[in-house]
Design a protein around this motif. Structure first.
Motif, PDB file in Angstrom:
ATOM      1  N   UNK A  76    -127.856  -7.035 -30.999  1.00  0.00           N
ATOM      2  CA  UNK A  76    -128.234  -8.364 -32.715  1.00  0.00           C
ATOM      3  C   UNK A  76    -130.233  -7.889 -32.735  1.00  0.00           C
ATOM      4  N   UNK A  77    -130.538  -7.703 -31.468  1.00  0.00           N
ATOM      5  CA  UNK A  77    -132.080  -7.438 -31.161  1.00  0.00           C
ATOM      6  C   UNK A  77    -132.453  -6.187 -31.971  1.00  0.00           C
ATOM      7  N   UNK A  78    -131.708  -5.166 -30.999  1.00  0.00           N
ATOM      8  CA  UNK A  78    -131.714  -4.324 -31.161  1.00  0.00           C
ATOM      9  C   UNK A  78    -131.823  -2.666 -32.636  1.00  0.00           C
ATOM     10  N   UNK A  79    -130.926  -3.973 -33.569  1.00  0.00           N
ATOM     11  CA  UNK A  79    -130.690  -3.153 -34.990  1.00  0.00           C
ATOM     12  C   UNK A  79    -132.100  -4.088 -35.330  1.00  0.00           C
ATOM     13  N   UNK A  80    -133.268  -5.485 -35.377  1.00  0.00           N
ATOM     14  CA  UNK A  80    -133.956  -5.414 -36.351  1.00  0.00           C
ATOM     15  C   UNK A  80    -133.469  -6.915 -36.555  1.00  0.00           C
ATOM     16  N   UNK A  81    -132.250  -7.511 -35.708  1.00  0.00           N
ATOM     17  CA  UNK A  81    -131.836  -8.982 -36.533  1.00  0.00           C
ATOM     18  C   UNK A  81    -132.523 -10.408 -35.156  1.00  0.00           C
ATOM     19  N   UNK A  82    -132.020 -11.515 -34.973  1.00  0.00           N
ATOM     20  CA  UNK A  82    -132.164 -11.806 -34.525  1.00  0.00           C
ATOM     21  C   UNK A  82    -131.464 -12.166 -32.959  1.00  0.00           C
ATOM     22  N   UNK A 125    -126.536   5.299 -49.552  1.00  0.00           N
ATOM     23  CA  UNK A 125    -128.008   6.010 -49.619  1.00  0.00           C
ATOM     24  C   UNK A 125    -128.521   4.271 -49.743  1.00  0.00           C
ATOM     25  N   UNK A 126    -129.570   5.013 -49.217  1.00  0.00           N
ATOM     26  CA  UNK A 126    -130.977   3.806 -49.445  1.00  0.00           C
ATOM     27  C   UNK A 126    -130.677   2.686 -49.115  1.00  0.00           C
ATOM     28  N   UNK A 127    -130.208   2.604 -47.853  1.00  0.00           N
ATOM     29  CA  UNK A 127    -130.306   2.162 -46.193  1.00  0.00           C
ATOM     30  C   UNK A 127    -131.875   2.278 -45.527  1.00  0.00           C
ATOM     31  N   UNK A 128    -132.395   3.130 -46.545  1.00  0.00           N
ATOM     32  CA  UNK A 128    -133.500   3.330 -45.223  1.00  0.00           C
ATOM     33  C   UNK A 128    -133.906   4.953 -44.483  1.00  0.00           C
ATOM     34  N   UNK A 129    -134.879   5.185 -43.616  1.00  0.00           N
ATOM     35  CA  UNK A 129    -134.631   5.979 -42.968  1.00  0.00           C
ATOM     36  C   UNK A 129    -134.335   6.031 -41.306  1.00  0.00           C
ATOM     37  N   UNK A 130    -134.711   4.714 -41.248  1.00  0.00           N
ATOM     38  CA  UNK A 130    -134.301   4.327 -40.045  1.00  0.00           C
ATOM     39  C   UNK A 130    -133.209   2.878 -39.394  1.00  0.00           C
ATOM     40  N   UNK A 131    -131.938   2.989 -40.920  1.00  0.00           N
ATOM     41  CA  UNK A 131    -131.489   2.805 -40.976  1.00  0.00           C
ATOM     42  C   UNK A 131    -130.359   2.841 -39.053  1.00  0.00           C
ATOM     43  N   UNK A 132    -129.861   2.234 -38.899  1.00  0.00           N
ATOM     44  CA  UNK A 132    -129.081   1.747 -37.468  1.00  0.00           C
ATOM     45  C   UNK A 132    -127.701   2.339 -37.873  1.00  0.00           C
ATOM     46  N   UNK A 133    -126.449   2.615 -39.257  1.00  0.00           N
ATOM     47  CA  UNK A 133    -126.102   2.987 -38.857  1.00  0.00           C
ATOM     48  C   UNK A 133    -125.265   4.077 -38.514  1.00  0.00           C
ATOM     49  N   UNK A 134    -124.123   4.865 -38.514  1.00  0.00           N
ATOM     50  CA  UNK A 134    -123.930   6.153 -38.360  1.00  0.00           C
ATOM     51  C   UNK A 134    -122.747   6.153 -39.278  1.00  0.00           C
ATOM     52  N   UNK A 135    -121.883   5.494 -39.325  1.00  0.00           N
ATOM     53  CA  UNK A 135    -120.830   5.461 -40.453  1.00  0.00           C
ATOM     54  C   UNK A 135    -120.677   3.816 -41.137  1.00  0.00           C
ATOM     55  N   UNK A 136    -119.733   3.954 -42.686  1.00  0.00           N
ATOM     56  CA  UNK A 136    -118.964   2.244 -42.461  1.00  0.00           C
ATOM     57  C   UNK A 136    -118.007   3.076 -42.714  1.00  0.00           C
ATOM     58  N   UNK A 137    -116.783   1.532 -42.855  1.00  0.00           N
ATOM     59  CA  UNK A 137    -115.532   1.345 -43.542  1.00  0.00           C
ATOM     60  C   UNK A 137    -114.763   0.444 -44.318  1.00  0.00           C
ATOM     61  N   UNK A 138    -113.718  -0.227 -44.480  1.00  0.00           N
ATOM     62  CA  UNK A 138    -113.572  -1.338 -45.083  1.00  0.00           C
ATOM     63  C   UNK A 138    -112.268  -1.247 -44.028  1.00  0.00           C
ATOM     64  N   UNK A 150    -126.359   6.119 -30.092  1.00  0.00           N
ATOM     65  CA  UNK A 150    -126.853   6.522 -29.509  1.00  0.00           C
ATOM     66  C   UNK A 150    -128.682   6.581 -29.800  1.00  0.00           C
ATOM     67  N   UNK A 151    -129.397   5.892 -31.684  1.00  0.00           N
ATOM     68  CA  UNK A 151    -129.933   5.887 -31.608  1.00  0.00           C
ATOM     69  C   UNK A 151    -130.993   4.450 -30.858  1.00  0.00           C
ATOM     70  N   UNK A 152    -129.919   3.740 -30.707  1.00  0.00           N
ATOM     71  CA  UNK A 152    -130.646   2.725 -30.103  1.00  0.00           C
ATOM     72  C   UNK A 152    -131.219   2.801 -28.899  1.00  0.00           C
TER      73      UNK A 152
END
Length: 320
Positions: A76-82, A125-138, A150-152
């Motif tokens: 949570x901290x690593x991705x900019x959250x509390x 697109x629009x998640x920002x250059x510094x986003x911490x996501x590599x993919x999404x799904x449902x 790997x970024x973290x």
């Protein structure tokens, strides 16, 4: 929890089928996240943590697990959250990335789901250059976010991505600028690391964000009458990628008579559970665990040297 993790290390039957299994978990909030089961060694209730002086704030402490001492990172901290609270009632996912074992502190672990990589998409697109996501799904109409681990890890504990000078001979340095190397990886930080290593040698690096993008490029070359094996002495591919994973990309290449001669190396952070049998199953030429710049540089150099310091050529081209 034992039921959730049952048979994690026996799930290799997914190899080459463009499928994966995700372990779903939550941080602080309702958002669901996923991590590839292949990278998970164990899930356990958060053990007692010992503070690690002068460490990153993301590292909540170290834990003594199975005779070893592991850093425990707060995702949570690593991705900019509390930060995650009430640790004694939370969970740690023990993982192996890039030949390192660490624990990820999460709020709760839910279930394992079987997915098709075609249903895993790049971040919108629009998640920002510094986003911490590599993919999404449902999953069941809920968005599942897959974190760029790997970024973290690169931010918390940067790896040495310098290439030793003694690996590069004068002959290689002189020929490298005429040689293109193809890489496919969905992680921006991984593409940057690989490119930096190979560009130091002097190679020209052609980057692709996932297996489908790489495969489409190969097919475009064929449409133009260009044999990809004549253009690229080597393709370095990650395994975990949205839409088409590295296993499937390799299998597609090997099953196409016009692509089968392309030299493919699987380069992945799946070091803990990956084995040579998987390489053989999909027909890759070699495997290298991330991230080892000297080994990566030497592997590519050895390949081009074996070809006479040029990209491969067809017999008709050699006679010209």
């Amino acid at each position: 929890m034992a039921g959730v993790m049952e048979s994690v290390n026996q799930r290799t039957q997914l190899v080459g089928q463009n499928r994966l299994e995700l372990l779903l978990f939550r941080l602080e909030g309702k958002q669901i996240y996923g991590i590839n089961v292949f990278k998970v060694k164990e899930v356990l209730q958060c053990p007692k943590l010992t503070n690690l002086p002068q460490s990153s704030s993301v590292v909540r402490g170290v834990a003594h697990i199975r005779g070893g001492t592991l850093p425990i990172l707060d995702l949570s901290l690593a991705t900019g959250n509390p930060p995650i609270q009430d640790l004694e009632n939370k969970f740690v996912i023990i993982t192996e990335y890039n030949i390192r074992v660490q624990g990820f502190l999460v709020n709760g672990v839910e279930r394992i789901i079987n997915m098709n990589w075609e249903d895993i998409q790049p971040p919108p697109k629009g998640t920002g250059h510094e986003h911490y996501l590599t993919a999404v799904t449902k999953y069941k109409d809920e968005l599942v976010e897959i974190i760029d681990v790997e970024k973290i890890l690169a931010e918390v504990s940067p790896v040495n991505d310098d290439l030793s000078d003694d690996i590069i001979t004068e002959e290689v340095a002189a020929s490298a600028p005429q040689i293109e190397v193809m890489i496919a990886d969905d992680s921006k930080i991984a593409r940057k690391q690989i490119s930096k290593t190979l560009e130091k040698v002097g190679f020209v690096v052609r980057q692709f964000n996932d297996g489908k993008e790489a495969h489409d490029h190969l097919m475009d070359l064929l449409e133009q009458g260009i044999n990809p094996a004549d253009k690229y002495p080597i393709l370095i591919s990650d395994i975990e990628m949205p839409e088409m994973d590295g296993y499937t990309l390799t299998a597609e290449i090997r099953s196409n008579p016009r692509l089968k001669d392309l030299y493919v190396v699987l380069h992945t952070s799946l070091s803990g559970v990956f084995n040579k049998a998987m390489v053989s199953k999909v027909g890759a030429d070699d495997f290298l665990a991330k991230f080892q710049p000297d080994l990566l540089g030497k592997m590519v150099i050895d390949r081009v040297v074996s070809l006479g310091l040029t990209a491969p050529q067809t017999p008709s081209e050699e006679s010209k």
